[in-house]
Design a protein around this motif. Structure first.
Motif, PDB file in Angstrom:
ATOM      1  N   GLY A   1       0.563  -1.096  -0.331  1.00 46.07           N
ATOM      2  CA  GLY A   1      -0.076  -0.123   0.028  1.00 46.07           C
ATOM      3  C   GLY A   1       0.612   1.499   0.258  1.00 46.07           C
ATOM      4  N   ALA A   2       2.247   1.343  -0.059  1.00 46.83           N
ATOM      5  CA  ALA A   2       3.303   2.220   0.615  1.00 46.83           C
ATOM      6  C   ALA A   2       3.047   2.599  -0.709  1.00 46.83           C
ATOM      7  CB  ALA A   2       4.143   1.657   0.555  1.00 46.83           C
ATOM      8  N   LYS A   3       3.495   4.489  -1.467  1.00 43.36           N
ATOM      9  CA  LYS A   3       3.250   4.640  -3.042  1.00 43.36           C
ATOM     10  C   LYS A   3       4.410   5.719  -2.724  1.00 43.36           C
ATOM     11  CE  LYS A   3      -1.740   5.574  -3.447  1.00 43.36           C
ATOM     12  NZ  LYS A   3      -2.554   6.451  -2.909  1.00 43.36           N
ATOM     13  N   ALA A   4       5.596   5.911  -4.064  1.00 44.71           N
ATOM     14  CA  ALA A   4       6.303   6.188  -4.421  1.00 44.71           C
ATOM     15  C   ALA A   4       6.606   6.936  -5.920  1.00 44.71           C
ATOM     16  CB  ALA A   4       7.582   4.845  -4.547  1.00 44.71           C
ATOM     17  N   ASN A   5       6.343   8.317  -6.356  1.00 39.24           N
ATOM     18  CA  ASN A   5       7.034   9.247  -6.406  1.00 39.24           C
ATOM     19  C   ASN A   5       7.492   8.958  -7.831  1.00 39.24           C
ATOM     20  OD1 ASN A   5       3.958  10.902  -6.265  1.00 39.24           O
ATOM     21  ND2 ASN A   5       5.480  11.725  -4.774  1.00 39.24           N
ATOM     22  N   TYR A   6       7.592   8.513  -9.086  1.00 36.60           N
ATOM     23  CA  TYR A   6       9.322   8.232  -9.647  1.00 36.60           C
ATOM     24  C   TYR A   6       8.771   8.874 -11.033  1.00 36.60           C
ATOM     25  CZ  TYR A   6       6.177   5.044 -12.506  1.00 36.60           C
ATOM     26  OH  TYR A   6       5.696   4.529 -12.980  1.00 36.60           O
ATOM     27  N   ALA A   7      10.426   9.360 -11.525  1.00 42.80           N
ATOM     28  CA  ALA A   7      10.528   9.852 -13.134  1.00 42.80           C
ATOM     29  C   ALA A   7      11.297   9.639 -13.392  1.00 42.80           C
ATOM     30  CB  ALA A   7      10.213  11.158 -12.905  1.00 42.80           C
TER      31      ALA A   7
ATOM     32  N   ARG B   1       8.350  -0.662 -24.384  1.00 43.87           N
ATOM     33  CA  ARG B   1       9.672  -0.215 -25.521  1.00 43.87           C
ATOM     34  C   ARG B   1      10.225   0.600 -26.586  1.00 43.87           C
ATOM     35  NH1 ARG B   1      10.557  -5.737 -26.899  1.00 43.87           N
ATOM     36  NH2 ARG B   1      11.803  -5.362 -28.398  1.00 43.87           N
ATOM     37  N   GLY B   2      11.159   1.313 -26.434  1.00 41.16           N
ATOM     38  CA  GLY B   2      11.944   2.053 -27.189  1.00 41.16           C
ATOM     39  C   GLY B   2      11.591   3.453 -26.608  1.00 41.16           C
ATOM     40  N   ALA B   3      11.052   3.683 -25.358  1.00 39.93           N
ATOM     41  CA  ALA B   3      10.702   4.804 -24.775  1.00 39.93           C
ATOM     42  C   ALA B   3      11.692   5.906 -24.091  1.00 39.93           C
ATOM     43  CB  ALA B   3       9.955   4.407 -23.436  1.00 39.93           C
ATOM     44  N   ALA B   4      11.026   6.640 -24.128  1.00 41.60           N
ATOM     45  CA  ALA B   4      12.434   7.830 -23.524  1.00 41.60           C
ATOM     46  C   ALA B   4      12.278   8.530 -22.603  1.00 41.60           C
ATOM     47  CB  ALA B   4      12.021   9.164 -24.512  1.00 41.60           C
ATOM     48  N   GLU B   5      11.234   8.147 -21.809  1.00 44.64           N
ATOM     49  CA  GLU B   5      11.466   8.685 -21.016  1.00 44.64           C
ATOM     50  C   GLU B   5       9.889   7.984 -19.972  1.00 44.64           C
ATOM     51  OE1 GLU B   5       9.437  12.898 -21.298  1.00 44.64           O
ATOM     52  OE2 GLU B   5      11.390  12.515 -20.487  1.00 44.64           O
ATOM     53  N   HIS B   6       9.276   8.308 -18.221  1.00 42.29           N
ATOM     54  CA  HIS B   6       8.378   7.845 -17.982  1.00 42.29           C
ATOM     55  C   HIS B   6       8.019   8.525 -16.664  1.00 42.29           C
ATOM     56  CE1 HIS B   6       4.863   4.531 -16.801  1.00 42.29           C
ATOM     57  NE2 HIS B   6       5.145   5.043 -18.450  1.00 42.29           N
ATOM     58  N   ALA B   7       7.279   8.997 -15.951  1.00 40.85           N
ATOM     59  CA  ALA B   7       6.976   8.851 -14.587  1.00 40.85           C
ATOM     60  C   ALA B   7       5.796   8.319 -14.437  1.00 40.85           C
ATOM     61  CB  ALA B   7       6.702  10.837 -14.695  1.00 40.85           C
ATOM     62  N   GLY B   8       5.360   8.747 -12.773  1.00 42.54           N
ATOM     63  CA  GLY B   8       4.521   8.588 -12.550  1.00 42.54           C
ATOM     64  C   GLY B   8       4.146   8.246 -10.800  1.00 42.54           C
ATOM     65  N   VAL B   9       2.758   7.337 -10.460  1.00 43.76           N
ATOM     66  CA  VAL B   9       3.063   6.565  -8.704  1.00 43.76           C
ATOM     67  C   VAL B   9       3.237   5.004  -8.650  1.00 43.76           C
ATOM     68  CG1 VAL B   9       1.894   6.856  -6.514  1.00 43.76           C
ATOM     69  CG2 VAL B   9       2.241   9.314  -8.665  1.00 43.76           C
ATOM     70  N   LEU B  10       4.242   4.851  -8.119  1.00 46.83           N
ATOM     71  CA  LEU B  10       4.393   2.969  -7.964  1.00 46.83           C
ATOM     72  C   LEU B  10       3.257   2.774  -6.805  1.00 46.83           C
ATOM     73  CD1 LEU B  10       5.446   0.751  -8.707  1.00 46.83           C
ATOM     74  CD2 LEU B  10       7.734   1.202  -7.735  1.00 46.83           C
ATOM     75  N   GLU B  11       2.310   1.900  -6.975  1.00 46.46           N
ATOM     76  CA  GLU B  11       2.180   1.229  -5.485  1.00 46.46           C
ATOM     77  C   GLU B  11       2.753   0.158  -5.053  1.00 46.46           C
ATOM     78  OE1 GLU B  11      -2.556   1.238  -3.457  1.00 46.46           O
ATOM     79  OE2 GLU B  11      -2.044   2.498  -5.397  1.00 46.46           O
ATOM     80  N   ALA B  12       2.921   0.324  -4.109  1.00 46.93           N
ATOM     81  CA  ALA B  12       3.435  -1.824  -3.602  1.00 46.93           C
ATOM     82  C   ALA B  12       1.493  -2.206  -3.591  1.00 46.93           C
ATOM     83  CB  ALA B  12       4.457  -1.795  -2.769  1.00 46.93           C
TER      84      ALA B  12
END
Length: 220
Positions: free
Chosen positions: A141-147, A174-185
């Motif tokens: 349930g823990a969350k982490a912001n990432y980019a 595939r072939g991604a230049a970047e990504h961001a979001g919230v990772l919830e365990a």
């Protein structure tokens, strides 16, 4: 003798109004905790406002003075032990740690208080065909912001988790230049990213994270 008149039911607050007031009070207390109390008392400044207002420096001074006082206390205790018969070491005072003080004063959960202020930045250079994996140690349930960014290039990625005999794949690309979001365990364990460089040139991946996790580590 006084006769009191019963209040008009229309003048009393409704349940919805009471709930709204409670929620506003909790949010206000949380804002004060993060922006004022933590920088000024513990030198923890997740928002940066503490430094701008000079509160973080105050917290650093308090922490340093507390450490010096503890060192003096230990020296005095050691000197006294040479003059008297050995005694059982006293139990640490209840709530002496930063975590206990925060829990006691603000009533927030131990897991959140321990992990919520973590921030990290990691850069990994991948040679052509090479892969790398970075994981956050998180509670369910823990969350982490990432980019993360491939700094002008592209990589394949897999966001996933494992732990306690469980595994999960959150997202692939595939072939991604970047990504961001919230990772919830989804469960207690290690949760993070795997990148692979399928280009013909070296690629540097830079990952920035902040949130409720206790450690960050490169797995491969």
């Amino acid at each position: 003798m006084f006769n009191s008149q019963a209040p008009n039911p229309d003048d009393l607050p409704t349940s919805a109004q009471l709930v709204k007031s409670t929620v506003i009070s909790v949010i206000a207390a949380g804002v004060l905790l993060v922006t004022v109390v933590m920088p000024s008392e513990y030198a923890i400044d997740p928002t940066g406002l503490g430094s701008a207002m000079g509160l973080t420096e105050m917290g650093e001074i308090k922490s340093q003075l507390a450490e010096e006082a503890e060192l003096d206390r230990q020296k005095d205790q050691n000197a006294g032990e040479s003059l008297i018969a050995p005694q059982a070491a006293p139990a640490p005072p209840e709530g002496s740690s930063l975590l206990d003080r925060i829990i006691r004063e603000f009533g927030i959960s131990a897991a959140y208080a321990q992990d919520a202020m973590r921030q990290d930045e990691v850069s990994i250079t991948l040679q052509p065909g090479e892969g790398a994996e970075v994981k956050l140690v998180m509670l369910k349930g823990a969350k982490a912001n990432y980019a993360w960014t491939a700094n002008g290039s592209k990589v394949n990625f897999d966001t996933h988790g494992d732990g306690g005999g469980e595994s999960i794949s959150y997202e692939k690309g595939r072939g991604a230049a970047e990504h961001a979001g919230v990772l919830e365990a989804a469960f207690d364990g290690n949760h993070g990213w795997f990148w692979r460089n399928r280009t013909g040139d070296p690629v540097t991946v830079t990952l920035k994270t902040d949130g409720a996790y206790s450690d960050i580590k490169r797995v491969m």
